[in-house]
Design an enzyme around this catalytic site. Sequence first.
Site, short mmCIF file in Angstrom:
data_model
loop_
_atom_site.label_atom_id
_atom_site.label_comp_id
_atom_site.label_asym_id
_atom_site.label_seq_id
_atom_site.Cartn_x
_atom_site.Cartn_y
_atom_site.Cartn_z
N ALA A 65 -12.70 -28.87 -65.04
CA ALA A 65 -13.59 -28.64 -65.87
C ALA A 65 -13.42 -26.87 -65.94
O ALA A 65 -12.61 -26.21 -64.81
CB ALA A 65 -15.19 -28.11 -65.04
N GLY A 109 -12.41 -31.95 -63.12
CA GLY A 109 -12.02 -32.78 -64.02
C GLY A 109 -11.50 -33.67 -65.35
O GLY A 109 -11.94 -34.22 -65.91
N GLU A 112 -10.30 -36.55 -63.20
CA GLU A 112 -11.97 -37.48 -63.95
C GLU A 112 -11.72 -38.31 -64.82
O GLU A 112 -11.95 -38.74 -65.39
CB GLU A 112 -12.98 -36.63 -63.30
CG GLU A 112 -12.90 -36.61 -61.49
CD GLU A 112 -14.05 -35.13 -61.42
OE1 GLU A 112 -14.42 -33.94 -61.75
OE2 GLU A 112 -15.10 -36.08 -60.68
N GLU A 132 -11.39 -29.48 -56.01
CA GLU A 132 -13.07 -28.93 -56.00
C GLU A 132 -12.92 -28.56 -54.90
O GLU A 132 -13.94 -26.95 -54.46
CB GLU A 132 -13.81 -29.79 -56.91
CG GLU A 132 -13.46 -29.68 -57.82
CD GLU A 132 -12.65 -31.48 -58.14
OE1 GLU A 132 -11.81 -31.54 -57.53
OE2 GLU A 132 -13.70 -32.13 -59.23
#
Length: 258
Positions: A65, A109, A112, A132
């Site tokens: 992200a 992300g 993911e 993260e």
Amino acid sequence: MAYQTLIVEIEDYVALIRLNRPEALNALNSALLAELGDALKAADANEKVRCIVITGSEKAFAAGADIKEMSDKSFVEMYTQSFFSAETETILATRKPIIAAVAGYALGGGCELAMMCDFIIAGDNAKFGQPEINLGVIAGMGGTQRLTRFVGKSKSMDMHLTGRFMDAAEAERSGLVSRVVPAAKLVQEAMAAAQKIAAKSQVSVMAAKEAVNVAYETTLAEGVRFERRTFYALFATEDQKEGMAAFLEKREPQFRDK
Ligand code: CO8
């Protein structure tokens, strides 16, 4: 439709969606995820599309992200805006199969997103990770849940707690990816797999995707019951008659999605 953060091409019934934010290693921001949702909805509705491939560049599928977009947000903003929640739902609601073709970094992300696709083909330079923890947070788009189901608790804990990366060979060994191919041939190989899927009966492709996904949401007995009912139901299709007749007549089936 022209996108700012994606390049979309349709070829031989396959939609190839390239994440295209090279300046940020394809980091997922709100604009990119909104466009991706849009592109997936359009592909799902387009009868010229029967399978979807999502890829990035040779250096990065997606490096996570977008940290710049998130860094100053408060809990209240994240919570009240349900940050990235609707976008995630759109990806998961796509009914046509999605292959993630991953070269380079698939982190946070990005990892993911790859795991939300139906299967992952990795280039031999792929690096997966949930780093993260290094940012003082944890995975937020399903990483703690999906990676654990893919690779088991021990490896998933290792990845989430140390933030280390997994290379393509380890990812294949652990069941995170279905196969590893030379990075230079990644898109070609993923497109070939997608075209193979595109040539099947669409109703049985969708049914297979739905049934495999049920395995993640229910007990074994319920899942097997769902599969058996779906198997019986496919005998209501012309494609089942055609597929079995073609086998017996030693010819290629001509599926008509009926
Ligand atoms: N966000 C924003 N920008 C990024 C990101 C990112 N995730 N990753 C890389 N970039 C940018 C860099 O800032 C840099 O930009 P600039 O040139 O303007 O400084 C450019 O991309 C190139 O990156 P590097 O110079 O760092 O390239 P390197 O080859 O040296 O390193 C790495 C590559 C190892 C991939 C490194 O960039 C890196 O560690 N990136 C961050 C990886 C990361 O921590 N990802 C997790 C992010 S958090 C997350 O994904 C949470 C998801 C859950 C959301 C939940 C919603 C509900």
